[in-house]
Design a protein around this motif. Structure first.
Motif, short mmCIF file in Angstrom:
data_model
loop_
_atom_site.label_atom_id
_atom_site.label_comp_id
_atom_site.label_asym_id
_atom_site.label_seq_id
_atom_site.Cartn_x
_atom_site.Cartn_y
_atom_site.Cartn_z
N PRO A 281 -15.65 96.48 -37.72
CA PRO A 281 -16.29 95.75 -36.61
C PRO A 281 -15.90 94.28 -36.54
O PRO A 281 -15.69 93.75 -35.44
N LYS B 173 -5.56 99.42 -43.08
CA LYS B 173 -4.89 100.28 -44.07
C LYS B 173 -5.17 101.78 -43.86
O LYS B 173 -4.36 102.61 -44.23
N SER C 264 -26.05 102.17 -54.85
CA SER C 264 -26.51 103.00 -53.73
C SER C 264 -25.83 104.38 -53.74
O SER C 264 -24.64 104.48 -54.05
N VAL D 275 -23.41 94.84 -40.06
CA VAL D 275 -22.56 94.90 -38.86
C VAL D 275 -22.89 93.72 -37.94
O VAL D 275 -21.99 93.13 -37.32
#
Ligand SMILES: Cc1cc2nc3c(=O)[nH]c(=O)nc-3n(C[C@H](O)[C@H](O)[C@H](O)COP(=O)(O)OP(=O)(O)OC[C@H]3O[C@@H](n4cnc5c(N)ncnc54)[C@H](O)[C@@H]3O)c2cc1C
Length: 417
Positions: free
Chosen positions: A14, A35, A181, A301
């Motif tokens: 983003p 990439k 996480s 974001v």
């Protein structure tokens, strides 16, 4: 001679797509080197209303609206012990231009943004890994497997890979945010109808919290964040640990009676950091490549799009007036630093017991929770009316910590009151 771009962007997430689109719209010769070959899996699916003005300016909002994204009306925080809930809608926050945001499947969403950058005139090269770069007085050269490319400026949007930050050893971790996480996508997680079914749900436990995010009409993203040490002590594979952690939390598992996991279980650790500075003579950092502050308030974001936009506008001005570069770079540093500080304070507060007790208090003091929510809706500079309430909210959290006089104590343990 290699081609000369005005701006070379590393990374087509983003931040990169936003910067690329806006520079191309200003008529700049700009290239994005990414990439991966899109679509690719990515976490970070719950967006904030604060980005919608930028999407509109980029001319991509309509394309997002036409895609199969979920319109998000707000969020809901539930205590793992099940005793308290705070549901907030973006429509109740202070002066929010858009009362909604999006829940997205990032593989598709990022592709929409990157394709849009290409349609706007930005040269997009996918599957090209930037392996190194060299700065000179009048520009920068990047190295890739397909050759060298030169630009007057470089924007590093390579996410937590942080090509420039790693090169110059700028990365600083937040010692208090050493988190871990685990997450995956599931089909057929139970969902309430209407607006309720669009909310990001967060389940707050004592030493961990979960997200439940609807990302398509049938797919849901579920993840947990806990201390890296806690995961290490479990001595389990990510998949086994995730299964056990979910089973131990009735507030999450009760929604998963028919759920099927449709991706592998992903694990990410030590994701919170900030680089020492965000600009150098010929480079600018944007998005996660500048820093990332924990997923809890879905600011990733938002900050990526915001910094991509600011970096593009700033470099366009610097290309027109090179003599103003030092001042422009300083303003960018200060601005991005302030936004990150704002979210960092809220993130650190979130990980305290007293924050949960005040935030989940059934009585709303002086509309303080909407003030916190105004920041959570994506705010780069909170209004005065938000700032004083935030200050009072923080005072209440402090008083709760010291004297427990603001709200009843709460265990945050599953299966307890
Ligand atoms: C567990 C977790 C949960 C999250 N949840 C949320 C959420 O709910 N909401 C939210 O807003 N944010 C969330 N985030 C954060 C979010 O994922 C990021 O903030 C966001 O993706 C940043 O965008 P970006 O464009 O800066 O970087 P990215 O999206 O990471 O894009 C960077 C791109 O650069 C490319 N790249 C990297 N190195 C190179 C190289 N050398 N050469 C060429 N290309 C390269 C990569 O392939 C990638 O496509 C979460 C993060 C984590 C860790």
């Amino acid at each position: 001679m290699p081609e000369l771009y005005d701006v070379i962007i590393v990374g087509g997430g983003p931040a990169g797509s936003t910067a690329g689109t806006l520079l191309a719209k200003q008529g700049r010769k700009v290239a994005i080197f990414e990439k991966e070959q899109f679509p690719r899996f990515k976490i970070g699916e719950s967006l904030l209303p604060g980005s919608l003005c930028t999407f509109e300016r980029m001319g991509v909002k309509e394309k997002i609206d036409r895609a199969d994204v979920i319109v998000k009306y707000g969020g809901k925080i539930v205590s793992a012990c099940g005793t308290r809930t705070n549901r907030f809608l973006f429509s109740n926050v202070f002066r929010c231009k858009y009362p909604t945001a999006y829940q997205v499947e990032r593989s598709r969403f990022d592709q929409i943004l990157l394709d849009h950058a290409a349609e706007t005139g930005c040269e997009v090269r996918q599957g090209v890994n930037v392996t190194d770069f060299v700065c000179a007085e009048d520009g920068v050269t990047i190295r890739t497997a397909t050759g060298e490319f030169c630009g007057r400026y470089l924007i590093d949007c390579s996410g937590r890979n942080a090509v420039v930050g790693t090169h110059f050893n700028l990365r600083r971790n937040y010692p208090e945010l050493r988190k871990f996480s685990l997450y995956a996508h599931f089909e057929d997680v139970d969902r309430l109808p209407g607006i309720e079914g669009t909310l990001t749900q967060m389940v707050r436990g004592r030493d961990r919290w979960f997200w439940i995010i609807p990302i398509t009409p049938s797919k849901t993203s579920i993840g947990v964040v806990l201390d890296a040490q806690t995961f290490k002590r479990m001595k389990l594979s990510p998949e086994a640990a995730f299964r056990q952690i979910l089973q131990e939390n009735p507030k999450v598992i009760e929604q998963m009676s028919s759920a099927r996991r449709v991706t592998e279980v992903y694990a990410t650790s030590d994701f919170s950091f900030r680089n020492k500075c965000f600009t150098g003579d010929r480079w600018v950092l944007a998005g996660d490549a500048a820093g990332f502050i924990d997923p809890v308030w879905s600011s990733g974001v938002f900050i990526a799009v915001l910094s991509g936009e600011k970096a593009a506008d700033m470099l366009d001005r610097v290309l027109r007036h090179p003599e103003r570069r030092a001042l422009e770079f300083k303003c960018y540093e200060r601005h991005l630093g302030r936004v990150m500080d704002l979210y960092l304070r809220l993130v650190n507060s979130w990980y305290t017991q007293e924050f949960a007790e005040v935030f989940l208090n059934p009585q709303e003091f002086l509309q303080l929770v909407p003030a916190v929510n105004s920041v959570l809706a994506g705010s780069e500079k909170p209004l005065l009316q938000v700032r004083w309430r935030l200050w009072v909210f923080n005072l209440l959290v402090y008083l709760q910590k010291r004297f427990a006089i603001i709200a009843p104590r709460m265990s945050l343990q599953p299966n307890s009151q």
